[in-house]
Design an enzyme around this catalytic site. Structure first.
Site, mmCIF file in Angstrom:
data_model
loop_
_atom_site.group_PDB
_atom_site.id
_atom_site.type_symbol
_atom_site.label_atom_id
_atom_site.label_comp_id
_atom_site.label_asym_id
_atom_site.label_seq_id
_atom_site.Cartn_x
_atom_site.Cartn_y
_atom_site.Cartn_z
ATOM 1 N N LYS A 208 -7.674 -13.156 1.541
ATOM 2 C CA LYS A 208 -6.938 -14.172 0.780
ATOM 3 C C LYS A 208 -6.945 -15.499 1.545
ATOM 4 C CE LYS A 208 -2.294 -14.797 -1.097
ATOM 5 N NZ LYS A 208 -1.028 -14.133 -1.400
ATOM 6 N N GLU A 214 -9.078 -10.076 12.321
ATOM 7 C CA GLU A 214 -9.912 -8.871 12.206
ATOM 8 C C GLU A 214 -11.066 -9.096 11.233
ATOM 9 O OE1 GLU A 214 -6.655 -9.014 12.018
ATOM 10 O OE2 GLU A 214 -5.688 -7.285 12.976
ATOM 11 N N GLY A 270 -0.944 -9.747 -1.099
ATOM 12 C CA GLY A 270 -2.061 -8.916 -0.632
ATOM 13 C C GLY A 270 -1.967 -7.475 -1.101
ATOM 14 N N ARG A 271 -0.803 -6.872 -0.933
ATOM 15 C CA ARG A 271 -0.667 -5.445 -1.278
ATOM 16 C C ARG A 271 -0.538 -5.219 -2.776
ATOM 17 N NH1 ARG A 271 3.320 -7.549 1.560
ATOM 18 N NH2 ARG A 271 5.467 -7.581 0.798
ATOM 19 N N GLU A 356 5.664 -2.266 3.572
ATOM 20 C CA GLU A 356 5.563 -3.705 3.825
ATOM 21 C C GLU A 356 6.476 -4.453 2.839
ATOM 22 O OE1 GLU A 356 1.964 -6.129 5.724
ATOM 23 O OE2 GLU A 356 1.619 -5.696 3.618
ATOM 24 N N HIS A 387 -0.414 23.833 4.390
ATOM 25 C CA HIS A 387 -0.777 24.618 5.574
ATOM 26 C C HIS A 387 -0.507 23.840 6.847
ATOM 27 C CE1 HIS A 387 -2.669 27.838 3.205
ATOM 28 N NE2 HIS A 387 -2.766 26.850 2.333
ATOM 29 N N LYS A 507 0.770 -10.494 15.675
ATOM 30 C CA LYS A 507 -0.462 -11.270 15.446
ATOM 31 C C LYS A 507 -0.520 -12.450 16.407
ATOM 32 C CE LYS A 507 -1.164 -11.338 10.436
ATOM 33 N NZ LYS A 507 -1.218 -12.281 9.327
HETATM 34 C C1 G6Q Z 1 -0.222 -7.717 2.229
HETATM 35 C C2 G6Q Z 1 -0.269 -8.459 3.465
HETATM 36 C C3 G6Q Z 1 -1.427 -8.153 4.382
HETATM 37 C C4 G6Q Z 1 -2.706 -8.894 4.047
HETATM 38 C C5 G6Q Z 1 -3.673 -8.774 5.223
HETATM 39 C C6 G6Q Z 1 -4.996 -9.441 4.964
HETATM 40 O O1 G6Q Z 1 0.593 -7.874 1.360
HETATM 41 O O2 G6Q Z 1 -0.162 -9.810 3.174
HETATM 42 O O3 G6Q Z 1 -1.711 -6.792 4.473
HETATM 43 O O4 G6Q Z 1 -3.268 -8.400 2.883
HETATM 44 O O5 G6Q Z 1 -3.081 -9.320 6.372
HETATM 45 O O6 G6Q Z 1 -4.834 -10.797 4.709
HETATM 46 P P1 G6Q Z 1 -6.017 -11.651 4.168
HETATM 47 O O7 G6Q Z 1 -6.396 -11.141 2.831
HETATM 48 O O8 G6Q Z 1 -5.517 -13.061 4.124
HETATM 49 O O9 G6Q Z 1 -7.163 -11.488 5.145
#
Ligand code: G6Q
Length: 545
Positions: A208, A214, A270-271, A356, A387, A507
């Site tokens: 996003k 990462e 994001g989620r 989250e 199990h 972070k």
């Molecule tokens: C979700 C969070 C988080 C996000 C990641 C990746 O709700 O905001 O998990 O999706 O940190 O972020 P980017 O899509 O910006 O790389």
């Protein structure tokens, strides 16, 4: 509507009192008192059958929980979400993932503009691209068709795509390979590209912000890998990299033509983004029609949530039950147990969605809460879990409400497998609820000394969620069910379920520590003594000091 703090709502006090009366009540008793309970305490909507009769509730509990929902302003809050109000207050953003699955022609106005046409414009662009890649019309740099797709992303830009790919593998293009890279651990990338021909590989850089450490580290490594494989021609990346992002500037800076960028908007968390362009890998795998069917499923559940009376509203009931155990029984976790191998990543996906969203310590007004918020969600597919950890659910000392998810039809009919699988779902919920008394155990001829070990107290609550078959639409419904259950819980607790400040501190510290690990000269360390010593030891071990 002004909502009093949680403990000040009349239903809260009534529930506390009611809980004290309920604590000793056994599921054996409530079922014995009402032989229709198992049919009565069920709801069917949008093709999902929820049996919530095996919960430690009575009609009075339900009445009070529904009253709590009213007093918490849930109805108004649902309306504010669907209306595009900025309910993500700490980030001053609207929360409009429901617009991502609104049908063409619908209208959702945000900042004076209908966002639905934009959503469909992106979906159409994705569909056009997916068709070209799937048909082989889109060629790689050397003229070979694309056979491998690698999604590079993390968190919300990874968990949804991975889960959806696994869940809908049955519908996927089997001639293509789909892999996912998220971890900054180089092993993730190395294993994902193992055995793949760069000339046939497409990377989707899903981020996003397009600044996530990462993802950007993996994206650069992907570019190096591709260029090394295609003999260093930098123009080679054009046909092998596309981006999913809200940040056109950073996408261009990375060297991806923004014509090959699929956008989304700051009102998609994001989620909550697997049904946006972040689902491009899903669409490439299952094709545009199946992707649209999945969106249809999401939308059906959205409409159910928006319009159904609370007493017959699946996400509302599930959310209220989660509150009941979390806040009155002190249950710390919820187990999600899909009896469906394709849903093996569903619990991991739900962990982010639930924790989250609702792992918050202050209300949306910034006031510290004096009650527990989001429970820990966890789980594994059945029957494997049986199990392993089910022992603790059956005979341990903790109360673990469980969601059992099952499908009437299998996508892989093989002998007796499906009946055996479903028999296990029904057996587990029965065993958890009713257990086995000492008398029953003794009557089986068990010696006295062994009786305590073999008895099952029962009274362990569960929901059974039954669907017809795992179709793309069914997956959409299931995800939306949990999204809105999370929303219901967050509303009762008055927390912002859409921010995630808790991930920031680590972070920022990592960004500070990276140069301290990489510098040739001994760095000046000003952390605590433990962190300083760990950094020094690591530098020594890796041979740089
Ligand atoms: C979700 C969070 C988080 C996000 C990641 C990746 O709700 O905001 O998990 O999706 O940190 O972020 P980017 O899509 O910006 O790389």
């Amino acid at each position: 509507m002004t909502v009093p703090a949680l403990r000040g709502r009349p239903a809260w006090a009534s529930l506390e009192k009611h809980h004290a009366e309920m604590e000793g009540l056994h599921l054996r008793q409530v079922f014995a008192d009402d032989d229709k309970r198992g049919e009565r305490l069920t709801v069917e909507a949008a093709g999902i059958y929820l049996d919530y009769s095996k919960n430690r509730i009575t009609d009075e509990t339900l009445r009070l929980l529904l009253q709590l929902a009213q007093e918490s302003g849930l109805r108004e809050r649902i309306d504010t979400m669907f209306r595009g109000d900025k309910i993500n207050t700490s980030e001053k953003r609207a929360v409009l993932h429901v617009a991502l699955r609104a049908p063409r022609g619908a209208s959702i106005i945000y900042d004076g503009q209908n966002v639905v046409p934009e959503v469909h414009a992106v979906l159409d662009k994705m569909a056009d691209f997916a068709d070209r890649v799937r048909s082989g019309a889109w060629k790689g740099h050397t003229g070979k068709r694309i056979r491998n797709v690698i999604n590079v992303g993390i968190g919300g830009s990874d968990l949804g795509p991975v889960m959806a790919y696994e869940a809908l593998k049955h519908y996927s293009e089997r001639a293509m390979t789909f892999r996912f890279v998220s971890n900054v651990d180089g092993t993730d990338f190395a294993e994902a590209v193992l055995g793949l021909d760069p000339a046939e590989t497409l990377f989707i850089i899903s981020s996003k912000t397009f600044t996530t450490l990462e993802t950007m580290t993996n994206a650069h490594t992907a570019r190096d890998w591709l260029l090394a494989g295609l003999k260093g021609e930098s123009s080679a990346t054009a046909k092998h990299f596309v981006a999913v992002s809200t940040n056109a500037q950073e996408v261009a800076k990375f060297g991806i033509d923004t014509a090959n960028m699929f956008g989304f908007w700051d009102w998609v968390g994001g989620r909550y983004s697997m049904d946006s362009a972040i689902g491009l890998s899903t669409m490439l795998a299952i094709g545009p029609d199946n992707f649209r069917a999945m969106l249809g499923g999401f939308h059906e559940m959205d409409e159910h949530f928006r319009t159904a009376p609370f007493e017959r509203n699946l996400p509302v009931l599930m959310g209220l039950l989660a509150v009941w155990y979390n806040n009155f029984f002190g249950a710390q976790t919820v187990a999600v147990l899909p009896y469906q191998q394709y849903l093996k990543r569903f619990p991991a996906y739900l962990q982010q969605l639930t924790m989250e969203s609702n792992g918050k310590h202050v209300t949306w007004d910034g006031v510290a809460v004096d009650y527990d918020t989001g429970p820990i969600y966890w789980g594994e597919p059945g029957t494997n879990g049986q199990h392993s950890f089910y022992q603790l659910i059956h005979q341990g000392t903790r109360l673990i409400p469980c969601d059992f998810i099952a499908f009437a039809h299998t996508l892989n009919p093989l002998g007796r497998h499906q009946d055996i699988l479903l028999a296990n779902v029904f057996a587990q919920t029965e065993a958890l609820s009713f257990g086995k008394t000492a008398k029953q155990v003794a009557a089986e001829g068990t010696p006295d000394w062994l009786v305590p070990h073999r008895l099952f107290e029962g009274n362990r609550p569960s929901n059974t969620i039954l669907l017809d078959a795992l179709t793309p639409a069914a997956l959409g419904k299931l995800v939306a069910l949990y999204e809105h259950s999370v929303f219901t819980q967050g509303t009762i607790w008055q927390i912002d379920s859409f921010d995630q400040w808790g991930v920031e501190l680590g972070k920022a510290l990592a960004q500070q520590i990276v140069p301290q690990l990489e510098s040739a000269a001994e760095p000046k360390l000003e952390h605590d003594s433990s962190t300083n010593a760990l950094i020094r030891r690591y530098r020594k071990l890796k041979g740089s000091a």
